[in-house]
Scaffold this motif. Structure first.
Motif, PDB file in Angstrom:
ATOM      1  N   GLN A 174      42.402  19.902  25.449  1.00  0.00           N
ATOM      2  CA  GLN A 174      42.088  18.522  25.106  1.00  0.00           C
ATOM      3  C   GLN A 174      43.276  17.791  24.476  1.00  0.00           C
ATOM      4  O   GLN A 174      43.314  16.561  24.469  1.00  0.00           O
ATOM      5  CB  GLN A 174      40.894  18.477  24.144  1.00  0.00           C
ATOM      6  N   VAL A 175      44.233  18.524  23.945  1.00  0.00           N
ATOM      7  CA  VAL A 175      45.356  17.878  23.249  1.00  0.00           C
ATOM      8  C   VAL A 175      46.705  18.332  23.813  1.00  0.00           C
ATOM      9  O   VAL A 175      47.725  18.229  23.124  1.00  0.00           O
ATOM     10  CB  VAL A 175      45.291  18.151  21.724  1.00  0.00           C
ATOM     11  N   MET A 176      46.749  18.834  25.042  1.00  0.00           N
ATOM     12  CA  MET A 176      48.016  19.284  25.604  1.00  0.00           C
ATOM     13  C   MET A 176      49.015  18.127  25.656  1.00  0.00           C
ATOM     14  O   MET A 176      48.623  16.967  25.810  1.00  0.00           O
ATOM     15  CB  MET A 176      47.827  19.881  26.994  1.00  0.00           C
ATOM     16  N   PRO A 177      50.322  18.395  25.496  1.00  0.00           N
ATOM     17  CA  PRO A 177      51.341  17.337  25.498  1.00  0.00           C
ATOM     18  C   PRO A 177      51.298  16.517  26.787  1.00  0.00           C
ATOM     19  O   PRO A 177      50.913  17.013  27.856  1.00  0.00           O
ATOM     20  CB  PRO A 177      52.652  18.113  25.390  1.00  0.00           C
ATOM     21  N   ALA A 178      51.708  15.251  26.670  1.00  0.00           N
ATOM     22  CA  ALA A 178      51.607  14.315  27.795  1.00  0.00           C
ATOM     23  C   ALA A 178      52.344  14.828  29.030  1.00  0.00           C
ATOM     24  O   ALA A 178      51.841  14.706  30.153  1.00  0.00           O
ATOM     25  CB  ALA A 178      52.147  12.943  27.382  1.00  0.00           C
ATOM     26  N   GLY A 179      53.534  15.410  28.851  1.00  0.00           N
ATOM     27  CA  GLY A 179      54.299  15.892  29.999  1.00  0.00           C
ATOM     28  C   GLY A 179      53.592  16.991  30.756  1.00  0.00           C
ATOM     29  O   GLY A 179      53.688  17.085  31.988  1.00  0.00           O
ATOM     30  N   GLU A 180      52.870  17.827  30.043  1.00  0.00           N
ATOM     31  CA  GLU A 180      52.108  18.902  30.671  1.00  0.00           C
ATOM     32  C   GLU A 180      50.782  18.392  31.212  1.00  0.00           C
ATOM     33  O   GLU A 180      50.274  18.873  32.222  1.00  0.00           O
ATOM     34  CB  GLU A 180      51.853  20.008  29.637  1.00  0.00           C
ATOM     35  N   HIS A 181      50.226  17.385  30.536  1.00  0.00           N
ATOM     36  CA  HIS A 181      48.914  16.870  30.919  1.00  0.00           C
ATOM     37  C   HIS A 181      48.942  16.104  32.232  1.00  0.00           C
ATOM     38  O   HIS A 181      48.006  16.196  33.034  1.00  0.00           O
ATOM     39  CB  HIS A 181      48.364  15.958  29.811  1.00  0.00           C
TER      40      HIS A 181
ATOM     41  N   PRO B  70      50.622  16.304  35.264  1.00  0.00           N
ATOM     42  CA  PRO B  70      50.387  17.032  36.521  1.00  0.00           C
ATOM     43  C   PRO B  70      49.035  17.732  36.558  1.00  0.00           C
ATOM     44  O   PRO B  70      48.409  17.843  37.621  1.00  0.00           O
ATOM     45  CB  PRO B  70      51.540  18.036  36.589  1.00  0.00           C
ATOM     46  N   TRP B  71      48.591  18.201  35.406  1.00  0.00           N
ATOM     47  CA  TRP B  71      47.269  18.840  35.320  1.00  0.00           C
ATOM     48  C   TRP B  71      46.184  17.820  35.657  1.00  0.00           C
ATOM     49  O   TRP B  71      45.253  18.110  36.413  1.00  0.00           O
ATOM     50  CB  TRP B  71      47.090  19.383  33.903  1.00  0.00           C
TER      51      TRP B  71
ATOM     52  N   GLU C  27      45.402  27.592  44.441  1.00  0.00           N
ATOM     53  CA  GLU C  27      46.429  27.159  45.381  1.00  0.00           C
ATOM     54  C   GLU C  27      47.620  26.545  44.658  1.00  0.00           C
ATOM     55  O   GLU C  27      48.771  26.688  45.091  1.00  0.00           O
ATOM     56  CB  GLU C  27      45.854  26.145  46.370  1.00  0.00           C
ATOM     57  N   ALA C  28      47.358  25.859  43.533  1.00  0.00           N
ATOM     58  CA  ALA C  28      48.440  25.234  42.777  1.00  0.00           C
ATOM     59  C   ALA C  28      49.273  26.251  42.008  1.00  0.00           C
ATOM     60  O   ALA C  28      50.271  25.885  41.375  1.00  0.00           O
ATOM     61  CB  ALA C  28      47.872  24.193  41.818  1.00  0.00           C
ATOM     62  N   GLY C  29      48.860  27.523  42.026  1.00  0.00           N
ATOM     63  CA  GLY C  29      49.630  28.564  41.356  1.00  0.00           C
ATOM     64  C   GLY C  29      49.383  28.660  39.870  1.00  0.00           C
ATOM     65  O   GLY C  29      50.201  29.240  39.143  1.00  0.00           O
ATOM     66  N   GLU C  30      48.257  28.101  39.398  1.00  0.00           N
ATOM     67  CA  GLU C  30      47.956  28.163  37.968  1.00  0.00           C
ATOM     68  C   GLU C  30      47.668  29.610  37.547  1.00  0.00           C
ATOM     69  O   GLU C  30      47.133  30.410  38.312  1.00  0.00           O
ATOM     70  CB  GLU C  30      46.747  27.277  37.639  1.00  0.00           C
TER      71      GLU C  30
ATOM     72  N   GLY D 168      36.123   6.053  28.969  1.00  0.00           N
ATOM     73  CA  GLY D 168      37.409   5.942  28.299  1.00  0.00           C
ATOM     74  C   GLY D 168      38.385   5.092  29.093  1.00  0.00           C
ATOM     75  O   GLY D 168      38.004   4.370  30.016  1.00  0.00           O
ATOM     76  N   LEU D 169      39.664   5.191  28.734  1.00  0.00           N
ATOM     77  CA  LEU D 169      40.687   4.394  29.390  1.00  0.00           C
ATOM     78  C   LEU D 169      42.029   5.082  29.307  1.00  0.00           C
ATOM     79  O   LEU D 169      42.238   5.979  28.508  1.00  0.00           O
ATOM     80  CB  LEU D 169      40.780   2.998  28.753  1.00  0.00           C
ATOM     81  N   GLY D 170      42.924   4.641  30.179  1.00  0.00           N
ATOM     82  CA  GLY D 170      44.294   5.126  30.140  1.00  0.00           C
ATOM     83  C   GLY D 170      44.461   6.522  30.700  1.00  0.00           C
ATOM     84  O   GLY D 170      43.578   7.069  31.382  1.00  0.00           O
ATOM     85  N   PRO D 171      45.601   7.153  30.403  1.00  0.00           N
ATOM     86  CA  PRO D 171      45.939   8.446  31.002  1.00  0.00           C
ATOM     87  C   PRO D 171      45.086   9.616  30.520  1.00  0.00           C
ATOM     88  O   PRO D 171      45.208  10.725  31.039  1.00  0.00           O
ATOM     89  CB  PRO D 171      47.407   8.647  30.609  1.00  0.00           C
TER      90      PRO D 171
END
Length: 440
Positions: free
Chosen positions: A84-91, A93-94, A230-233, A379-382
């Motif tokens: 729920q709070v992962m950094p924006a750069g990681e969030h 692509p997820w 498939e995404a290799g997670e 909600g809204l935004g990213p």
């Protein structure tokens, strides 16, 4: 210019929130007294600002960081970090990966028949209560929504989905109890031990499904686990992603449908118009097909107006990473910006007679005259809800199945009081009597 708001209190604001009956109603009171931008105290947020004007919210729509302290209670559910709070750069692509599945028509169509069967099973059970004891809408519909998301997330590959549902309820009850500091009469080791056992069962169940996908080489992009494989997670991240998807979807759909039926029971004229639309579109069919949903335009307006009056998630929150100018005020970096969704939906500047149930607010013409962020149930935004499209499909389907067969009326003497419990919940449930209806 100082942001208006109540005087600071020695308890950090806990007493004011409790006296108001919860954060959702406290925010309503704050904005009624102090205006569209309010500074207030809240444990876990050193500098908290609530914004109830949709035009001003535009200046915050880019924010992609969630306040970590407010989401700490969810951390024990995940082994790969609190999603729920992962950094924006990681969030980012997820999020794109989740949207490619959750928001896609192939995914919705693939599971639609099974969703219909589950909704029909509940309707069949309620048919046995016609003319008898009231049905427990909130209880039964949230159980249905959890069964749906288990079917969706786990692909029907669980031998006993009822055990998964019970385990998830046990885990959620434990963690929500901590969040709301509720008393549990059981010895601590008993309820904590049961929650840990249930969490272990859930993880093992998801792990088995993930392993089956990996060994079978399935790559269906309309399948949540298949897309993640498939995404290799990493398998542990896949498991945590499935868990957070179940968490987010668990109550939302059932709560939204419960409030919609509650409102329709008190507005029989609107309910009759919905029933007429269902009869015209579906004819003799007891349930809609996937493509029928697009023709149920009034039903969709009813659902949207229900979520305006009773948004399943009554607020959201973001954190500023740099100073922000907002309506003549300077918001510092590190501040918590609250999205008081219920207060936004009750803003009389954009919603005349805000407490009145008027589905016609959501005709295309009426919606075009409002700011985009006047209505934000997801909600809204990213960081808005990736599963919004799926939730709407589920909710419209369930409403169509139930309203095609039944009339709903409030149970005599039963008071429905909304409270905040992770979602906008009814304190003593929503009990209604059901009776069969004849098409036409």
């Amino acid at each position: 210019m100082n942001i208006p708001g109540p005087e600071a209190r020695a308890d950090g604001g806990v007493g004011a929130v409790a006296a108001a009956g919860g954060l959702h109603t406290y925010q309503l009171r704050l904005h009624a007294e102090y205006g569209p931008v309010v500074r207030f105290q809240l444990p876990g947020a050193d500098f908290a600002v609530s914004v109830a004007d949709p035009v001003l919210l535009e200046a915050t729509a880019h924010l992609g960081k969630r306040p970590e302290r407010l989401f700490e209670f969810l951390a024990p559910l995940f082994e790969t970090g609190n999603l729920q709070v992962m950094p924006a750069g990681e969030h980012a692509p997820w999020r794109r990966l989740l949207l490619s599945v959750l928001a896609g028509r192939p995914s919705h169509e693939r599971h639609f028949a099974r969703f219909t069967a589950l909704a029909t099973e509940l309707a069949d059970r309620w048919a046995g209560q016609c003319g008898g004891e009231p049905v427990e809408l909130q209880k039964d519909l949230t159980a249905l929504s959890l069964r749906m998301i288990c079917e969706y997330a786990l692909g029907g590959q669980v031998a006993d989905p009822g055990v998964v549902v019970a385990a998830f309820e046990e885990v959620l009850t434990e963690h929500l109890g901590r969040l709301y500091q509720e008393r549990d009469t059981r010895p601590p080791e008993e309820h904590t031990g049961r929650a840990q056992e249930a969490l272990g069962h859930l993880r093992a169940t998801v792990d088995r499904v993930v392993a089956a996908h990996r060994s079978g080489g399935r790559t269906d992009r309309s399948d949540l686990i298949g897309a993640l494989v498939e995404a290799g997670e990493d398998p542990a991240r896949i498991r945590d992603t499935v868990m957070v998807t179940m968490l987010a979807a668990h109550h939302t759909t059932g709560v939204a449908v419960s409030w919609a039926l509650h409102l329709l029971g008190r507005h029989p004229d609107v309910a009759e118009r919905v029933a007429g639309e269902l009869d015209r579109v579906l004819g003799d069919h007891a349930a809609p097909g996937y493509t029928d949903l697009r023709r149920l335009t009034y039903l969709e307006m009813v659902l949207k107006e229900s979520m305006r009056l009773y948004p399943p998630g009554p607020y959201g929150a973001r954190e500023t990473t740099e100073a922000l100018a907002l309506g003549g005020y300077e918001i510092p970096a590190g501040a918590t910006i609250f999205y008081p969704i219920w207060a936004v939906h009750m803003n009389p500047a954009y919603w005349p007679q805000p407490h009145t149930f008027l589905p016609e607010r959501f005709t295309p013409e009426a919606a075009a005259g409002r700011p985009k962020l006047a209505y934000i149930p997801f909600g809204l935004g990213p960081r808005s809800c990736e599963g919004a499209g799926l939730a709407m499909v589920e909710a419209e389907l369930v409403l169509a199945v139930l309203l095609k067969r039944f009339r709903f009326r409030p149970a005599p003497g039963h008071e429905v009081l909304p409270i905040e419990r992770f979602v906008l919940w009814a304190a003593d449930g929503i009990r209604m009597t059901v009776s069969p209806r004849r098409p036409g």
